[in-house]
Design an enzyme around this catalytic site. Structure first.
Site, PDB file in Angstrom:
ATOM      1  N   HIS A  28     -15.130  -1.458   5.336  1.00  0.00           N
ATOM      2  CA  HIS A  28     -15.046  -3.236   5.767  1.00  0.00           C
ATOM      3  C   HIS A  28     -16.877  -4.378   5.122  1.00  0.00           C
ATOM      4  O   HIS A  28     -17.671  -3.635   4.957  1.00  0.00           O
ATOM      5  CB  HIS A  28     -14.876  -2.872   7.067  1.00  0.00           C
ATOM      6  CG  HIS A  28     -13.369  -2.665   8.384  1.00  0.00           C
ATOM      7  ND1 HIS A  28     -13.518  -1.461   8.176  1.00  0.00           N
ATOM      8  CD2 HIS A  28     -12.386  -3.163   8.002  1.00  0.00           C
ATOM      9  CE1 HIS A  28     -13.064  -0.631   8.313  1.00  0.00           C
ATOM     10  NE2 HIS A  28     -12.039  -2.261   8.238  1.00  0.00           N
TER      11      HIS A  28
ATOM     12  N   LYS B  75     -18.903  -7.503  10.104  1.00  0.00           N
ATOM     13  CA  LYS B  75     -18.118  -6.757  10.669  1.00  0.00           C
ATOM     14  C   LYS B  75     -19.129  -6.444  11.413  1.00  0.00           C
ATOM     15  O   LYS B  75     -20.086  -5.650  11.864  1.00  0.00           O
ATOM     16  CB  LYS B  75     -16.596  -5.956  10.106  1.00  0.00           C
ATOM     17  CG  LYS B  75     -16.169  -5.043  11.689  1.00  0.00           C
ATOM     18  CD  LYS B  75     -14.641  -4.393  11.173  1.00  0.00           C
ATOM     19  CE  LYS B  75     -14.251  -3.166  11.800  1.00  0.00           C
ATOM     20  NZ  LYS B  75     -13.738  -4.686  12.757  1.00  0.00           N
TER      21      LYS B  75
END
Length: 265
Positions: free
Chosen positions: A149, A153
């Site tokens: 990600h 995040k």
């Protein structure tokens, strides 16, 4: 459907706003909340932009049918209480929830319909089923999971990764999870290796490996845009609005199940 969105200035909040503006199926954005300032052009002149503290009043004033949330666990607890007070269906993709946060969602679900999912991609919903089927059929194969990600995040592994690991456990029984390896770290027979990558602006990638002695199977999902999650959340909101109080799943929205559990393939 009269819609409200939280975290309107965030990555996913902005995607939900844009997706709602593009829909032609009767979705009307009537309220948005955020602790930060929100660009009026992003929400439209007919949308009431309020501070988080004023959300509960805005939900009641604008007769909101459903609220979509992609924010943070502690904020979600407040939004869930506001939805329960105002009689508004809640759809949330916020991850990193603790048992206490889940209990607060369960409390809200006694008054209104609540749908929490770590991922609102149709492809990921199918991937979870495939992972469970593969883990059962290849019961003696090693399993590893890699997920990637963007660098902002905060939770790891991702909520989607945890749901895929749960699919493996559902097929085989609970297995120890080893997060990364360093130094002398021989693999045990039943462990699942979990590896989280955080870099750049990666939208989301999840790959499950099943490896035997002479072959390997990789099941992979890559999200090319955050819009896929926003559109799935709006589909969920349209499906959830007006239903009885309780907790629902994205699999139910997709017709994969009727009671919140996945239908066997």
């Amino acid at each position: 459907m009269r819609l409200a969105v939280t975290g309107a200035s965030g990555r996913m909040g902005g995607e939900v706003l844009a997706a709602a503006a593009d829909r032609a199926d009767g979705v009307v954005l009537v309220a948005a909340s955020d602790p930060e300032s929100v660009d009026a052009d992003a929400v439209g002149e007919d949308t009431d932009v309020v501070a988080d503290a004023d959300l509960a009043a805005a939900l009641a004033e604008h007769e909101v049918d459903a609220l979509v949330d992609f924010t943070a666990p502690d904020a979600l607890a407040d939004y869930a209480a506001a939805c329960a007070d105002a009689g508004v269906a809640l759809v949330t993709g916020t991850t990193g929830l603790t048992d206490d946060h889940r209990a607060e969602l369960a409390d809200a679900a006694e008054s209104v319909p609540v749908l929490h999912a770590p991922n609102f991609s149709k492809g990921v919903a199918v991937l979870a089923r495939l992972v469970g089927d593969a883990a059962a059929a290849l019961a003696d194969y090693d399993v590893e999971l890699v997920e990637a990600h963007h660098n902002g995040k905060t939770d790891a592994p991702s909520g989607t990764a945890l749901s895929l690991l749960d699919a493996v456990d559902g097929a085989r029984g609970d297995s120890p999870r080893v997060h990364g390896r360093e130094g002398e770290a021989p693999r045990t027979e039943d462990e699942i290796g979990v590896h989280a990558v955080r870099a750049g602006d990666v939208t989301g990638m999840h790959e499950v490996w099943l490896a035997g002695g002479r072959e390997e199977l990789r099941l992979t999902h890559r999200a090319e845009s955050r819009r896929v999650f926003a559109e799935g959340a709006l589909d969920a909101a349209a499906w959830l609005a007006g239903r009885d109080a309780g907790q629902y799943s994205f699999a139910q929205v997709l017709g994969m199940t009727t009671d919140g559990t996945e239908v066997a393939a």
